[in-house]
Write an enzyme that holds these catalytic residues in place. Structure first.
Site, PDB file in Angstrom:
ATOM      1  N   ARG A 107       1.724  -5.139   5.925  1.00  0.00           N
ATOM      2  CA  ARG A 107       0.970  -4.077   5.263  1.00  0.00           C
ATOM      3  C   ARG A 107       1.733  -2.767   5.424  1.00  0.00           C
ATOM      4  NH1 ARG A 107      -5.119  -3.053   3.973  1.00  0.00           N
ATOM      5  NH2 ARG A 107      -4.823  -1.172   2.746  1.00  0.00           N
ATOM      6  N   ASP A 127       0.833  -1.210   0.000  1.00  0.00           N
ATOM      7  CA  ASP A 127       0.000   0.000   0.000  1.00  0.00           C
ATOM      8  C   ASP A 127       0.869   1.262   0.000  1.00  0.00           C
ATOM      9  OD1 ASP A 127      -2.289   1.462   0.017  1.00  0.00           O
ATOM     10  OD2 ASP A 127      -2.897   0.932   2.051  1.00  0.00           O
ATOM     11  N   GLY A 128       0.282   2.358  -0.468  1.00  0.00           N
ATOM     12  CA  GLY A 128       0.918   3.674  -0.325  1.00  0.00           C
ATOM     13  C   GLY A 128       1.607   4.201  -1.572  1.00  0.00           C
ATOM     14  N   ARG A 152      -0.198   9.534  -9.589  1.00  0.00           N
ATOM     15  CA  ARG A 152      -0.298   8.259  -8.868  1.00  0.00           C
ATOM     16  C   ARG A 152       0.384   7.122  -9.629  1.00  0.00           C
ATOM     17  NH1 ARG A 152      -3.797   7.511  -5.035  1.00  0.00           N
ATOM     18  NH2 ARG A 152      -4.216   5.370  -5.668  1.00  0.00           N
ATOM     19  N   GLU A 202     -11.683  -5.461  -5.668  1.00  0.00           N
ATOM     20  CA  GLU A 202     -12.243  -4.121  -5.376  1.00  0.00           C
ATOM     21  C   GLU A 202     -11.548  -3.020  -6.191  1.00  0.00           C
ATOM     22  OE1 GLU A 202     -11.301  -6.231  -2.703  1.00  0.00           O
ATOM     23  OE2 GLU A 202     -13.383  -6.877  -2.463  1.00  0.00           O
ATOM     24  N   ASN A 203     -10.363  -3.298  -6.707  1.00  0.00           N
ATOM     25  CA  ASN A 203      -9.573  -2.243  -7.372  1.00  0.00           C
ATOM     26  C   ASN A 203     -10.104  -1.833  -8.753  1.00  0.00           C
ATOM     27  OD1 ASN A 203      -6.333  -3.313  -6.048  1.00  0.00           O
ATOM     28  ND2 ASN A 203      -7.707  -1.710  -5.316  1.00  0.00           N
ATOM     29  N   ARG A 237      -5.261  -2.572   8.305  1.00  0.00           N
ATOM     30  CA  ARG A 237      -6.372  -3.412   7.830  1.00  0.00           C
ATOM     31  C   ARG A 237      -5.829  -4.590   7.024  1.00  0.00           C
ATOM     32  NH1 ARG A 237      -8.669  -0.381   3.891  1.00  0.00           N
ATOM     33  NH2 ARG A 237      -7.279   1.372   4.205  1.00  0.00           N
ATOM     34  N   HIS A 245       2.924   3.767  -8.671  1.00  0.00           N
ATOM     35  CA  HIS A 245       2.762   2.341  -8.996  1.00  0.00           C
ATOM     36  C   HIS A 245       3.981   1.824  -9.757  1.00  0.00           C
ATOM     37  CE1 HIS A 245      -1.204   2.356  -7.381  1.00  0.00           C
ATOM     38  NE2 HIS A 245      -1.726   3.128  -8.321  1.00  0.00           N
ATOM     39  N   ARG A 272       0.212   7.769  -2.333  1.00  0.00           N
ATOM     40  CA  ARG A 272       0.690   8.801  -1.401  1.00  0.00           C
ATOM     41  C   ARG A 272       2.179   9.070  -1.601  1.00  0.00           C
ATOM     42  NH1 ARG A 272      -1.916   5.895   3.609  1.00  0.00           N
ATOM     43  NH2 ARG A 272      -2.179   4.322   1.992  1.00  0.00           N
TER      44      ARG A 272
END
Ligand code: FPP
Length: 242
Positions: free
Chosen positions: A199, A34-35, A47, A81-82, A205, A51, A38
């Site tokens: 994570r 994740d992240g 963004r 979900e992505n 989460r 990636h 950000r």
């Protein structure tokens, strides 16, 4: 800064899945990367640049994991979900999967075998485009003879979907619903219990990742964004069980 939290294994019995720290067996590390967004925003970058750096860093982490004799590394590349993300971002992430699965020479040099976990391509709800399917199939075939670390990429993956499909398959086979029969019908039966779930980027989460396989795993949460996740972070995660 890095913090370690959680001991879900404490809630299980001594012989339950994932509860085998200190036994010296090849470890299974699973990462929620994740992240990236950000990381990019902090640098004034789009963004997608985050990636791209995330994929580069994954290649570095694969190398480090091999050096540390990790048995299984499983990474959450793209969740069920992505798909709701903006089209350009989704297209970019799909392209990065093509790039990752295309790193055949690197993976063969490291003796790494590639696997994929996700909704079966022929299931009615599956969304993996043909070109990504081809890249996945080719990487699996071209690394099949390797005997070192198993790198599993979760793509179009969701833990709840995996469990529902396993339970349906158990019922269709008219078997009793037990941990063993569910194990038999998971997407990837060769995947062992997760020893440490990582994570990054400060989110506390589990996000529908390997729900069954990480039932007894330790959890390493770190504030480090995935593109900056390094040897120090990896060693902190490994130290939870080794
Ligand atoms: C989370 O960052 C990351 C993802 C949704 C996708 C993970 C993809 C990569 C690490 C790129 C390469 C990996 C593979 C397997 C090719 P985010 O966008 O949620 O970041 P944010 O929370 O900071 O917005």
């Amino acid at each position: 800064m890095s913090t370690t939290t959680g001991d879900v294994a404490a809630a299980t019995t001594a012989s339950s899945p994932g509860d085998h720290p200190g036994t010296g067996h090849p470890l299974h590390i699973a990462c929620i990367m994740d992240g990236n967004g950000r990381w990019a925003a902090r640098r004034g970058l789009p963004r997608t640049a985050g990636h791209t750096e995330g994929e580069e860093n994954l290649a570095r982490i694969v190398r480090l994991a091999v050096q540390r004799d990790i048995g299984w590394l499983t990474v959450f590349g793209f969740s069920t979900e992505n798909w709701v993300r903006p089209r350009t971002e989704v297209r970019h992430i799909l392209g990065l999967h093509e790039r990752l699965f295309g790193r055949i020479n690197e993976l063969n040099d490291l003796d790494v075998r590639v696997q994929w976990i996700g909704r079966p391509f022929d299931s009615p709800s599956a969304r993996t485009p043909k070109y990504v399917q081809r890249a996945i199939r080719k990487a699996i075939a071209d690394t099949a003879d390797n005997t070192g670390m198993l790198l599993t990429v979760a793509f179009d993956y969701g833990g709840r979907n995996e469990l529902m499909s396993a339970v349906r398959a158990v019922r269709a086979a008219d078997q009793p619903i037990t941990p063993a029969t569910i194990d038999e019908h998971l997407y990837l039966t060769e995947l062992p219990p997760v020893d440490v779930l990582v994570r990054t980027s400060g989110e506390l989460r589990v996000s529908n990742f390997l729900l069954w396989q990480s039932a007894g795993s330790k959890i390493h949460f770190t504030d480090t964004a995935w593109p900056d996740f390094d040897a120090h972070d990896l060693d902190a995660a490994i130290a939870l069980v080794r």
